[in-house]
Every structure is written in C-alpha cells, then in structure tokens.
Design an enzyme around this catalytic site. Structure first.
Site, PDB file in Angstrom:
ATOM      1  CB  ALA A  48      -3.529  44.041 -63.136  1.00 14.31           C
ATOM      2  CG  HIS A  50      -1.527  49.676 -57.783  1.00 13.47           C
ATOM      3  ND1 HIS A  50      -1.244  50.224 -59.015  1.00 13.47           N
ATOM      4  CD2 HIS A  50      -0.556  50.117 -56.961  1.00 13.47           C
ATOM      5  CE1 HIS A  50      -0.152  50.969 -58.928  1.00 13.47           C
ATOM      6  NE2 HIS A  50       0.293  50.920 -57.697  1.00 13.47           N
ATOM      7  CB  SER A 199       2.718  53.730 -61.906  1.00 13.48           C
ATOM      8  OG  SER A 199       1.853  53.098 -60.988  1.00 13.48           O
TER       9      SER A 199
END
Ligand code: AMP
Length: 301
Positions: A48, A50, A199
């Site tokens: 979310a 990105h 990530s």
C-alpha cells in the site's frame, strides 16, 4: 486506455515494456498527444505504500508509468538481492486495478549492458546514516534513478519519505544535473500499529513482527520529546536504550538530523527528522519521522 499494439506484452491486462525502446515508443505517443507523464520507480513486491505513490502520480499526470526493477547495483555483496521478494504478476494486477498506463520492467541486461561503466555519485547527503551502513548503496540508487528518468523523461517522479535519505539524494541529483522533472514525495504509509510498510517486512517472523512495530513508537516518542524542548543527544541515547529493551537486536543508527541537509544538529532551531536503522535478527528495518520546531505558543512548523 488505448488498445496496446498487437505484439505488445501485457500482464493482467497491463501493458508492459521490457526495453527502453518500447518504453520510449509509448511515452512518445503520449507526448505527441500533449499528455503529461509521471513515473513511480519501485523494486516491485508492491504494497500500500507503493500504491500511495501511484495514486499521487495518477493525480499529477495524465499518464503513469510504474517501473519495477530490483536494482543489483544498490545491493552490497551479502545483502538480500537474490532473496528480495518478486511477484510481477500480482504487482501488474494491482497496478492495472488502479488504472496505471504502463509497467516498465527491464531486464538487468537492458539496464546494465555490456561494458557499462558509469556511476552517478552524490556527495554529502549520502554520507552517514544508510550511506555509512551500506557502502555503494546510494551510488546504485542515484545511477539507476538517473537512468530511469532519462529513459522515461517524465514530468513528475514520485518517491516515498520512507526512504528519506534516498529522497533527498534524488532531489539533489535532479537539481545538480538539471534533470527536467518535478520530484514529488509522499508520507510514509504504515500498518495500524505504526510499522512502516516495506517489502522487507515479509522477512519478519511472527515473533519479530511486534518488536518491529516498536521502532515507530520509539521514533514518535523521540519527536514528541524534541518538540517539547529536550536535547537531541539525550533523546537519541534514551531512544537507543528503549529499542534494545524492546527486543531490537542492534541499532545501526538513530539520529536527529536537519530535515533539509541531514546535518547533525545539537539544538532544534530548524525542522528536523529522526531517522533510524535497526536489525531484528537478520532483518534490517529503517524508519524516520518529522520533528517540528516549536516557534511560539506551542505552534509547530
Ligand atoms: P522500493 O520498492 O522499496 O524501492 O520503494 C519504491 C518507492 O516506494 C520508494 O520511493 C520508497 O520510498 C517508496 N515506499 C516504500 N515503502 C513506502 C511506504 N511505507 N510509504 C510510502 N512510500 C514507500
């Protein structure tokens, strides 16, 4: 969205360019039609955070390109380049759902062809913090971002405050090299407990996950104490101890810096930033928060 050419690659319905020529052909058509373009550079494994950058890009420009490239040049030997999460199909589906126009997912050969010999290196702002902990990292970032900006030639490029030193590095290189792009930034998107989306959070075990959330809470406490007038050196020392007490294995750095230059500061006379990198087991996490200056009557800058 225009129908892609019959031979063009698509993934989850999203047009994908693998090479610079293909990217330029699409962007060239948009330009010919007088449309503005925004680029969002990423390494994929989209979350979310990105997607908030993508939303900003969609609001800024008529066409949006999202690049996905796990850039080997910004990983030092022994870092997580090989195991970095990759899921291009899921990424494409999320970008298609938002209405992104093109995914640029070049190969390593396309980006660093035979005989590649050029490095973009930004001084000062890259020294210390992540630059000290990850030698060569910002050269890798600066080089790949310069390439992406020249390949795509967007009107806007959107980056996250999550990687604050990276954001300032990119602003510096764009200014110094007269790159004709407006750099836009988006505040860090967080989980409900404050953990900055990353990530790399996928590496955290169930036991490590709540410990990771403490990083943001300690930074928020630091910012609050600084705004009440506490000395940066005292605040940083207490916060480091609090992180270790919370179960964080190592504090790589935890600093109060000038928000514009990242120079160390002793008193809070200008907007500042608290920045930290920590290790939980083998997982490296970074986070940062703004600190306002109390000018008068408790009003923040
Ligand atoms: P990465 O894929 O990690 O290289 O990140 C791509 C872009 O997304 C960078 O500009 C990051 O700063 C930004 N980004 C990553 N995580 C977040 C987040 N939690 N909130 C906002 N932006 C983020």
């Amino acid at each position: 969205m225009d129908a892609p050419a019959a031979d063009a690659e698509t993934l989850a319905g999203l047009p994908v360019a693998r090479g610079v020529d293909a990217l330029r052909a699409v962007v060239g058509d948009w330009r010919a039609a007088g449309q503005s373009v925004a680029l969002v550079p990423t390494m994929g494994a989209l979350h979310a955070g990105h997607l908030a950058l993508v939303e900003r890009a969609l609001a800024l420009a008529e066409r949006v390109v999202v690049s996905l490239f796990v850039n080997p040049a910004q990983f030092a030997p022994g870092e997580d380049f090989e195991r970095y999460p990759r899921d291009e199909a899921a990424d494409a589906a999320r970008l298609a759902a938002l209405g992104v126009d093109l995914m640029f997912a070049p190969t390593i050969e396309e980006m660093y062809g035979d005989g590649f010999a050029t490095t973009v290196s930004v001084k000062d702002i890259t020294e210390g913090l992540c630059g000290a902990a990850r030698p060569g990292h910002f050269d890798g970032v600066a080089t790949v971002v310069t390439k992406l900006l020249l390949q795509c030639r967007p009107d806007f490029a959107v980056f996250g405050e999550k990687d604050y030193q990276q954001l300032l590095t990119i602003r510096r290189l764009v200014k110094d090299l007269d790159v004709p792009v407006a750099v836009e930034s988006v505040p860090t998107v967080r989980e409900a407990d404050g953990l900055a989306l990353s990530s790399r959070n996928a590496y955290l075990t169930d036991e490590q996950r709540p410990v990771a959330a403490r990083l943001n809470r300690v930074l928020a406490d630091m910012a609050a104490r600084l705004e009440r007038g506490a000395a940066p050196s005292d605040v940083a020392a207490d916060a480091s101890a609090a992180l270790i007490a919370a179960g964080i294995d190592r504090v790589e750095y935890l600093e109060v810096r000038d928000a514009a230059t990242l120079a160390p500061i002793e008193t809070l006379s200008r907007p500042a930033r608290v920045l930290a990198a920590v290790r939980i087991g083998k997982v490296r996490l970074i986070d940062n928060m703004p600190v306002g200056v109390v000018v008068a009557h408790g009003k923040r800058t």
